[in-house]
Design a protein around this motif. Structure first.
Motif, mmCIF file in Angstrom:
data_model
loop_
_atom_site.group_PDB
_atom_site.id
_atom_site.type_symbol
_atom_site.label_atom_id
_atom_site.label_comp_id
_atom_site.label_asym_id
_atom_site.label_seq_id
_atom_site.Cartn_x
_atom_site.Cartn_y
_atom_site.Cartn_z
ATOM 1 N N LEU A 110 0.871 -1.171 0.000
ATOM 2 C CA LEU A 110 0.000 0.000 0.000
ATOM 3 C C LEU A 110 0.909 1.223 0.000
ATOM 4 O O LEU A 110 1.813 1.343 0.832
ATOM 5 C CB LEU A 110 -0.911 0.003 1.229
ATOM 6 C CG LEU A 110 -1.769 -1.253 1.400
ATOM 7 C CD1 LEU A 110 -2.666 -1.118 2.628
ATOM 8 C CD2 LEU A 110 -2.605 -1.537 0.161
ATOM 9 N N LEU A 111 0.687 2.113 -0.963
ATOM 10 C CA LEU A 111 1.550 3.272 -1.157
ATOM 11 C C LEU A 111 0.891 4.517 -0.558
ATOM 12 O O LEU A 111 -0.186 4.921 -0.990
ATOM 13 C CB LEU A 111 1.816 3.482 -2.647
ATOM 14 C CG LEU A 111 2.593 4.739 -3.025
ATOM 15 C CD1 LEU A 111 4.001 4.690 -2.443
ATOM 16 C CD2 LEU A 111 2.648 4.901 -4.548
ATOM 17 N N TRP A 112 1.561 5.112 0.414
ATOM 18 C CA TRP A 112 1.077 6.317 1.081
ATOM 19 C C TRP A 112 1.924 7.477 0.580
ATOM 20 O O TRP A 112 3.051 7.669 1.018
ATOM 21 C CB TRP A 112 1.166 6.152 2.599
ATOM 22 C CG TRP A 112 0.483 4.893 3.058
ATOM 23 C CD1 TRP A 112 1.019 3.634 3.102
ATOM 24 C CD2 TRP A 112 -0.875 4.753 3.475
ATOM 25 N NE1 TRP A 112 0.083 2.726 3.543
ATOM 26 C CE2 TRP A 112 -1.093 3.384 3.787
ATOM 27 C CE3 TRP A 112 -1.940 5.646 3.650
ATOM 28 C CZ2 TRP A 112 -2.311 2.892 4.236
ATOM 29 C CZ3 TRP A 112 -3.157 5.170 4.102
ATOM 30 C CH2 TRP A 112 -3.336 3.806 4.387
ATOM 31 N N GLN A 113 1.377 8.209 -0.375
ATOM 32 C CA GLN A 113 2.140 9.260 -1.057
ATOM 33 C C GLN A 113 1.734 10.635 -0.519
ATOM 34 O O GLN A 113 0.577 11.028 -0.610
ATOM 35 C CB GLN A 113 1.906 9.201 -2.566
ATOM 36 C CG GLN A 113 2.742 10.174 -3.359
ATOM 37 C CD GLN A 113 2.403 10.130 -4.841
ATOM 38 O OE1 GLN A 113 1.312 10.496 -5.247
ATOM 39 N NE2 GLN A 113 3.354 9.672 -5.655
ATOM 40 N N ARG A 134 -1.236 -3.764 10.348
ATOM 41 C CA ARG A 134 -0.351 -4.836 9.876
ATOM 42 C C ARG A 134 -1.112 -5.938 9.147
ATOM 43 O O ARG A 134 -0.547 -6.629 8.298
ATOM 44 C CB ARG A 134 0.400 -5.439 11.063
ATOM 45 C CG ARG A 134 1.254 -4.435 11.810
ATOM 46 C CD ARG A 134 2.405 -3.932 10.944
ATOM 47 N NE ARG A 134 2.948 -2.685 11.467
ATOM 48 C CZ ARG A 134 3.232 -1.633 10.727
ATOM 49 N NH1 ARG A 134 2.981 -1.657 9.432
ATOM 50 N NH2 ARG A 134 3.757 -0.546 11.254
ATOM 51 N N THR A 135 -2.372 -6.115 9.497
ATOM 52 C CA THR A 135 -3.196 -7.135 8.850
ATOM 53 C C THR A 135 -4.614 -6.612 8.718
ATOM 54 O O THR A 135 -5.010 -5.662 9.406
ATOM 55 C CB THR A 135 -3.241 -8.453 9.657
ATOM 56 O OG1 THR A 135 -3.848 -8.208 10.929
ATOM 57 C CG2 THR A 135 -1.847 -9.034 9.854
ATOM 58 N N ARG A 142 1.462 -4.603 3.763
ATOM 59 C CA ARG A 142 2.786 -3.985 3.716
ATOM 60 C C ARG A 142 2.626 -2.532 3.279
ATOM 61 O O ARG A 142 1.823 -2.225 2.399
ATOM 62 C CB ARG A 142 3.703 -4.730 2.744
ATOM 63 C CG ARG A 142 4.046 -6.129 3.196
ATOM 64 C CD ARG A 142 4.971 -6.826 2.222
ATOM 65 N NE ARG A 142 4.280 -7.223 1.004
ATOM 66 C CZ ARG A 142 4.868 -7.854 -0.008
ATOM 67 N NH1 ARG A 142 6.165 -8.131 0.062
ATOM 68 N NH2 ARG A 142 4.173 -8.218 -1.063
ATOM 69 N N HIS A 143 3.412 -1.663 3.867
ATOM 70 C CA HIS A 143 3.241 -0.229 3.645
ATOM 71 C C HIS A 143 4.533 0.426 3.162
ATOM 72 O O HIS A 143 5.620 0.104 3.637
ATOM 73 C CB HIS A 143 2.792 0.447 4.941
ATOM 74 C CG HIS A 143 1.551 -0.146 5.528
ATOM 75 N ND1 HIS A 143 0.292 0.118 5.041
ATOM 76 C CD2 HIS A 143 1.378 -1.016 6.563
ATOM 77 C CE1 HIS A 143 -0.611 -0.550 5.755
ATOM 78 N NE2 HIS A 143 0.030 -1.241 6.680
ATOM 79 N N ALA A 144 4.363 1.371 2.222
ATOM 80 C CA ALA A 144 5.481 2.176 1.737
ATOM 81 C C ALA A 144 5.053 3.637 1.750
ATOM 82 O O ALA A 144 3.925 3.961 1.376
ATOM 83 C CB ALA A 144 5.880 1.752 0.324
#
Length: 270
Positions: A110-113, A134-135, A142-144
């Motif tokens: 999951l992209l947090w921009q 986390r779940t 999974r986070h970015a």
């Protein structure tokens, strides 16, 4: 699921200039995801930033794509554009709960921009990172985080992400700073400076360098060419690595992705 430690992809799959340049002439629009997912190994979905989708839509994406394919989803704007990130809990829960788990093992990061104007506020960022689940319904998340302001170029930001187990996006861009520190158990790279005068978006030598960088990340290292701001390095353990051809000369993105996949010897399943 076929384990593919390095996945290379594009942003979305609906783009009119790709019709006839990437997609074959007269290829049905409704089958573009089917085609794209057999020529690249991941897609970053931008639409989830602007609107929500029904669970059935995510299930359809899962069924349309081959084993081993992965979607990275850009998080809702309501989570990341608010003044106080620490107050995003309800929006985060709504985004995660819309049905993304229907993707199953095809759910990637999951992209947090963040906006380019957002500055580093250590307390607010720390609180935000702790809100990331986390779940969800038994599916690991999974986070970015993708930051685009120079104020994030400090060791404290890297330390916060490492403590939270959140990956920092490495973005190769002419407009925004790049942070090469590895902070999560996977790596997320966005290549944003393709050129239209290059048939594959990048010169062959540049693609060779990106292939070497991807291999280094997947093997657990940090490429020497990545600028780092924090002391020390992340543990040298193998990690899933995602490389997306984003923006720049977007018309070249699929060809850039396919050229990089060829160099990595990781052809997606047909």
């Amino acid at each position: 699921m076929t384990h593919v430690p390095i996945r290379v992809g594009i942003g979305g799959w609906t783009y009119e200039p790709w019709r006839g340049s990437f997609y074959p002439p007269k290829w049905p629009i409704k089958r573009e995801l089917e085609y794209a997912s057999r020529h690249v190994s991941a897609i970053e979905v931008n639409g989830t930033f602007y609107s929500s989708f029904k669970p059935a839509t995510f299930a359809a994406w899962r069924e349309t794509t081959p084993d081993g394919f992965v979607f990275a989803l850009k998080a809702s704007r309501y989570c990341v554009t608010r003044k106080v990130l620490a107050e995003a809990g309800e929006s985060i829960a709504r985004f995660v709960g819309q049905g993304i788990v229907e993707l199953g093992d095809k759910l990637g990061p999951l992209l947090w921009q963040f906006a380019a104007t957002r500055r580093f506020d250590p307390d607010d960022i720390a609180a935000f990172l702790q809100l990331l689940p986390r779940t969800h319904e038994g599916i690991a998340l999974r986070h970015a985080v993708h930051v685009r302001h120079d104020s994030f170029l400090v060791p404290e930001f890297v330390a916060l992400c490492r403590a939270a187990g959140v990956a920092i996006v490495y973005a190769a861009s002419a407009d925004y700073p790049a942070i090469g520190d590895v902070s999560g158990d996977f790596a997320y790279v966005r290549l944003e400076d393709a050129r239209e005068d290059e048939p594959a978006g990048y010169a062959p030598a540049a693609l060779d360098r990106w292939a070497d960088a991807a291999r280094t990340l997947a093997a657990g290292g940090t490429p020497d060419t990545f600028p780092c701001v924090a002391p020390g390095r992340a543990p040298a353990v193998p990690r899933d690595t995602f490389v997306f051809m984003i923006n720049g000369a977007k018309v070249r993105a699929p060809h850039a992705a396919m050229a990089l996949i060829e160099r990595l010897g990781a052809e997606p399943q047909r």
